[in-house]
Design a protein around this motif. Structure first.
Motif, PDB file in Angstrom:
ATOM      1  N   LEU A 240       0.861  -1.174   0.000  1.00 25.49           N
ATOM      2  CA  LEU A 240       0.000   0.000   0.000  1.00 25.49           C
ATOM      3  C   LEU A 240       0.898   1.225   0.000  1.00 25.49           C
ATOM      4  O   LEU A 240       1.769   1.333   0.853  1.00 25.49           O
ATOM      5  N   LEU A 241       0.687   2.116  -0.947  1.00 25.84           N
ATOM      6  CA  LEU A 241       1.549   3.281  -0.910  1.00 25.84           C
ATOM      7  C   LEU A 241       0.784   4.582  -1.108  1.00 25.84           C
ATOM      8  O   LEU A 241      -0.264   4.610  -1.750  1.00 25.84           O
ATOM      9  N   THR A 242       1.317   5.628  -0.497  1.00 22.86           N
ATOM     10  CA  THR A 242       0.792   6.960  -0.761  1.00 22.86           C
ATOM     11  C   THR A 242       1.887   7.686  -1.519  1.00 22.86           C
ATOM     12  O   THR A 242       3.065   7.404  -1.320  1.00 22.86           O
ATOM     13  N   SER A 243       1.481   8.572  -2.386  1.00 28.01           N
ATOM     14  CA  SER A 243       2.504   9.322  -3.088  1.00 28.01           C
ATOM     15  C   SER A 243       1.954  10.634  -3.608  1.00 28.01           C
ATOM     16  O   SER A 243       0.766  10.797  -3.825  1.00 28.01           O
ATOM     17  N   HIS A 244       2.883  11.550  -3.783  1.00 23.07           N
ATOM     18  CA  HIS A 244       2.548  12.821  -4.400  1.00 23.07           C
ATOM     19  C   HIS A 244       2.829  12.799  -5.879  1.00 23.07           C
ATOM     20  O   HIS A 244       2.460  13.694  -6.601  1.00 23.07           O
ATOM     21  N   TYR A 245       3.578  11.771  -6.297  1.00 17.28           N
ATOM     22  CA  TYR A 245       4.006  11.749  -7.677  1.00 17.28           C
ATOM     23  C   TYR A 245       3.132  10.796  -8.473  1.00 17.28           C
ATOM     24  O   TYR A 245       3.058   9.622  -8.174  1.00 17.28           O
ATOM     25  N   MET A 246       2.474  11.356  -9.469  1.00 21.11           N
ATOM     26  CA  MET A 246       1.557  10.528 -10.233  1.00 21.11           C
ATOM     27  C   MET A 246       2.296   9.384 -10.906  1.00 21.11           C
ATOM     28  O   MET A 246       1.764   8.309 -11.074  1.00 21.11           O
ATOM     29  N   ALA A 247       3.556   9.613 -11.244  1.00 24.32           N
ATOM     30  CA  ALA A 247       4.311   8.567 -11.924  1.00 24.32           C
ATOM     31  C   ALA A 247       4.435   7.324 -11.047  1.00 24.32           C
ATOM     32  O   ALA A 247       4.400   6.197 -11.537  1.00 24.32           O
ATOM     33  N   ASP A 248       4.566   7.530  -9.742  1.00 22.80           N
ATOM     34  CA  ASP A 248       4.610   6.394  -8.816  1.00 22.80           C
ATOM     35  C   ASP A 248       3.368   5.545  -8.977  1.00 22.80           C
ATOM     36  O   ASP A 248       3.426   4.324  -9.070  1.00 22.80           O
ATOM     37  N   VAL A 249       2.262   6.246  -8.968  1.00 24.26           N
ATOM     38  CA  VAL A 249       0.988   5.549  -8.963  1.00 24.26           C
ATOM     39  C   VAL A 249       0.740   4.871 -10.301  1.00 24.26           C
ATOM     40  O   VAL A 249       0.326   3.713 -10.366  1.00 24.26           O
ATOM     41  N   VAL A 250       1.024   5.588 -11.370  1.00 23.84           N
ATOM     42  CA  VAL A 250       0.819   5.024 -12.705  1.00 23.84           C
ATOM     43  C   VAL A 250       1.688   3.782 -12.889  1.00 23.84           C
ATOM     44  O   VAL A 250       1.259   2.766 -13.420  1.00 23.84           O
ATOM     45  N   ALA A 251       2.927   3.869 -12.415  1.00 24.17           N
ATOM     46  CA  ALA A 251       3.859   2.774 -12.648  1.00 24.17           C
ATOM     47  C   ALA A 251       3.552   1.554 -11.794  1.00 24.17           C
ATOM     48  O   ALA A 251       3.804   0.433 -12.204  1.00 24.17           O
ATOM     49  N   LEU A 252       3.027   1.780 -10.601  1.00 23.86           N
ATOM     50  CA  LEU A 252       2.948   0.679  -9.647  1.00 23.86           C
ATOM     51  C   LEU A 252       1.560   0.120  -9.423  1.00 23.86           C
ATOM     52  O   LEU A 252       1.396  -1.051  -9.118  1.00 23.86           O
ATOM     53  N   CYS A 253       0.547   0.984  -9.525  1.00 22.25           N
ATOM     54  CA  CYS A 253      -0.749   0.574  -9.014  1.00 22.25           C
ATOM     55  C   CYS A 253      -1.770   0.412 -10.124  1.00 22.25           C
ATOM     56  O   CYS A 253      -2.039   1.357 -10.855  1.00 22.25           O
ATOM     57  N   LYS A 254      -2.348  -0.767 -10.191  1.00 18.77           N
ATOM     58  CA  LYS A 254      -3.491  -0.935 -11.080  1.00 18.77           C
ATOM     59  C   LYS A 254      -4.724  -0.372 -10.407  1.00 18.77           C
ATOM     60  O   LYS A 254      -5.672   0.043 -11.054  1.00 18.77           O
ATOM     61  N   ARG A 255      -4.686  -0.402  -9.102  1.00 17.79           N
ATOM     62  CA  ARG A 255      -5.855   0.034  -8.349  1.00 17.79           C
ATOM     63  C   ARG A 255      -5.500   1.249  -7.498  1.00 17.79           C
ATOM     64  O   ARG A 255      -4.427   1.295  -6.893  1.00 17.79           O
ATOM     65  N   VAL A 256      -6.380   2.204  -7.468  1.00 17.11           N
ATOM     66  CA  VAL A 256      -6.150   3.375  -6.632  1.00 17.11           C
ATOM     67  C   VAL A 256      -7.345   3.623  -5.720  1.00 17.11           C
ATOM     68  O   VAL A 256      -8.483   3.310  -6.058  1.00 17.11           O
ATOM     69  N   ILE A 257      -7.033   4.189  -4.572  1.00 18.53           N
ATOM     70  CA  ILE A 257      -8.077   4.616  -3.654  1.00 18.53           C
ATOM     71  C   ILE A 257      -7.886   6.115  -3.484  1.00 18.53           C
ATOM     72  O   ILE A 257      -6.803   6.568  -3.116  1.00 18.53           O
ATOM     73  N   VAL A 258      -8.913   6.868  -3.818  1.00 14.04           N
ATOM     74  CA  VAL A 258      -8.813   8.313  -3.703  1.00 14.04           C
ATOM     75  C   VAL A 258      -9.477   8.745  -2.406  1.00 14.04           C
ATOM     76  O   VAL A 258     -10.637   8.414  -2.143  1.00 14.04           O
TER      77      VAL A 258
END
Lengths: 364, 262
Positions: A240-258
């Motif tokens: 589970l990760l939080t990030s400020h960088y969208m690239a982190d999320v795009v690269a790592l997570c298929k699923r996001v929780i907003v």
């Protein structure tokens, strides 16, 4: 940590997404997370600026309830990588801290690995890890290699486990030259690599990452990201990760929780998020006479996103895109026209700035 | 458990070694105040002595006091208190071991390393001031035991006070108060035997004597057998009390910490 006051804001409705399909877990991984109606309220003392108010607050203190996390529920299957998105103070870190056992909830239920995190049982702590971008396990004055030895003993790793783990991490993160340097002499990125290594030596089944790439340069961010993906692939750990960088999320997570202002706004796939949060299309028009672009009142068709040498891009509500396209073709000497979804970067950027969150749900 | 203590200890040692000068100065804090009182009392005692104490006895008392002062002193307000305030405790709480073990190791490490500065200093001072004392082997043995208990007692009390940082930002002010009592009621300004009646009786009941003065009294052979036994008995009682205190404060403190965030 910053918190937002939700009391003054209109309550944003939660979107329920089509049932999320968790990926098949790596065999043997048991990193299941269950969160049900979880809330965390803080009572914050506040006063106006100035001496008078300072004295006043000695006598009578004003407290304000801050709903850092407000009634959120979700499930995470073993082996999943889930990203928490939201602007500063949205409640991401608070949620992660409740999952790792550092905070106890005001109400609601949290189960990680079938344990109550807040009990901080030894065997629970043996199977998780949390990396905080701004605080770590390393000690300032001694080399990271020494800190790793501490973790070896604390987690009761055998020599064999320790050395194979360390060798793997050293290779993946290129730690070789860093192990003997004093921590204070390491760069921010080098330190984060060592923090990650320290957190992963005992091969946790569940990994919480709070802003793991904060303050790092782009190359180092990519490096850390690739490493996290690799760790997840090799071990089947839940991340589970939080990030400020969208690239982190795009690269790592298929699923996001907003999460926004403590509320869960969205839980689902990254692509579907774009449709929800950015209910518009980008229309790029090229006119036969390039000079005409600057003289045409394109604002009449949609919000001007940007324009350059003879072409302009308009932002148009998804529902209106067909009619606007028809009008453009009918009324202007169009030589080329394309209709696209906005790039995911823009979408996530909107999530982070919080601009889109107030009313975005109403514009479907 | 011991392996963990050892690795924390080694770590702490390495960390302290990174600051040689600072470390030397810290150790001097254990030496300088007793040195001042030593000068004052040896001057007062002059050639004839005062209240039955000779000049040489004062020298012996304060030189031993320096060593015991260093070996029993609490540093927890600086280590634990600081960790709580800057939030570093969070990282410690995520490890499957009580953070107190690391603090204890760091306390012991600090003292072990200080010995290297302290022993030459005290020997040098002994050569200059020429101490005199008359003690027995059993009393010295009891002194060693009592020093260990006093060190633990100060650790637990110091740890409890440092834990107040969970609620208040200036726990060091409470620690100052503790130091003041140690100055007055733990044989620092004057040996407890020389205090006025009321203060001496208070000192015998309150924990401060057992945190510092009692081992010195035992080492210097100023107590008879029954006074030594009574002293050690009360010291053990205070140790048990401190153990319950620190447990209660820890439990509430961690609950509070995790309620307000850290």
């Amino acid at each position: 940590m910053t918190q937002l006051d939700t009391a003054a804001d209109p309550v944003a409705p939660t979107i329920t997404m089509p049932a999320h399909e968790p990926p098949t877990a790596a065999p043997g991984a048991g990193g299941r997370i269950h969160v049900s109606r979880l809330s965390k309220y803080y009572s914050v003392h506040e006063r106006e600026a100035g001496l008078r108010a300072a004295f006043g607050s000695l006598v009578r203190r004003k407290y304000r309830e801050v709903r850092a996390v407000d009634d959120i529920s979700f499930e995470v299957a073993p082996g999943e990588v889930v990203g928490f998105l939201g602007p500063n103070g949205a409640g991401k870190t608070t949620t992660l801290k409740m999952l790792s056992g550092l905070l106890h909830p005001t109400s609601g239920e949290v189960r990680v690995l079938d344990r109550e995190p807040f009990a901080r049982e030894r065997d629970y702590l043996h199977r998780i890890s949390m990396v905080m971008g701004n605080k770590g396990q390393l000690q300032w004055d001694i080399p990271p290699g020494d800190a790793f030895l501490v973790n070896k003993v604390v987690y009761g790793l055998s020599n064999e486990e320790f050395h194979s783990s360390l060798a793997e991490l050293t290779e993946l993160l290129d730690l070789g030259p860093l192990l003997k340097k004093q921590v204070r002499a390491l760069s921010l990125g080098e330190r984060m690599k060592c923090e990650l290594a320290a957190a992963l030596l005992h091969r946790p089944v569940v990994l919480f990452l709070d802003e793991p790439t904060i303050g790092l340069d782009v190359t180092m961010q990519a490096r850390i990201r690739a490493f996290i993906a690799e760790y997840n692939r090799r071990t089947g750990a839940t991340v589970l990760l939080t990030s400020h960088y969208m690239a982190d999320v795009v690269a790592l997570c298929k699923r996001v929780i907003v999460i926004h202002q403590g509320k869960l706004l969205y839980d689902g796939g990254l692509e579907a998020l774009a449709g929800r949060i950015a209910p518009y299309k980008l229309l790029t028009v090229k006119l036969e006479d390039p000079d005409l672009i600057s003289h045409t009142r394109l604002e009449a068709y949609g919000e001007l996103h940007h324009s350059e040498e003879g072409q302009a891009t308009l932002r148009v509500l998804r529902a209106e895109a067909p009619s606007v396209t028809a009008r453009l073709l009918a009324e202007l000497p169009v030589s080329d026209l394309s209709v696209e979804d906005p790039p995911i970067e823009d979408v996530i950027d909107q999530v982070f700035t919080g601009d889109a969150l107030g009313g975005w749900t109403g514009r479907e | 458990m011991f392996a963990m203590f050892r690795v924390f200890f080694v770590n702490q040692w390495a960390s302290f070694l990174a600051y040689r000068v600072v470390f030397f100065l810290y150790t001097m804090w254990a030496v300088l105040p007793p040195l001042i009182y030593l000068s004052v009392w040896t001057t007062i005692a002059g050639g004839d002595g005062v209240a039955g104490w000779t000049r040489g006895q004062f020298v012996a008392y304060y030189l031993i006091f320096m060593v015991v002062n260093h070996l029993t002193g609490s540093i927890e307000i600086h280590t634990v208190g600081y960790e709580i305030q800057n939030g570093d405790l969070s990282a410690r709480l995520l490890l499957p071991v009580h953070p107190g073990l690391r603090s204890l190791a760091s306390n012991v490490g600090y003292k072990a390393i200080g010995i290297f500065v302290l022993v030459p200093t005290v020997l040098l001072l002994a050569a200059i001031f020429r101490p005199e004392f008359d003690t027995t082997a059993p009393m010295v043995a009891l002194g060693v035991v009592s020093t260990l208990i006093a060190a633990l007692l100060q650790f637990l009390v110091g740890y409890s006070v440092a834990l107040l940082s969970f609620w208040i930002t200036r726990a060091d002010a409470v620690m100052q108060l503790n130091s003041m009592f140690l100055l007055l009621l733990a044989g620092q300004i004057a040996p407890i035997a020389l205090l006025p009646d009321g203060l001496r009786q208070a000192a015998n009941v309150l924990p401060y004597r057992y945190m510092l003065s009692l081992p010195v009294e035992l080492f210097t052979g100023t107590l008879n057998a029954s006074a030594a036994a009574a002293g050690l008995g009360i010291q053990c009682l205070w140790l048990v009390a401190a153990w319950f205190l620190v447990r209660a404060v820890w439990r509430r403190g961690v609950y509070h910490y995790s309620a307000v965030g850290g």
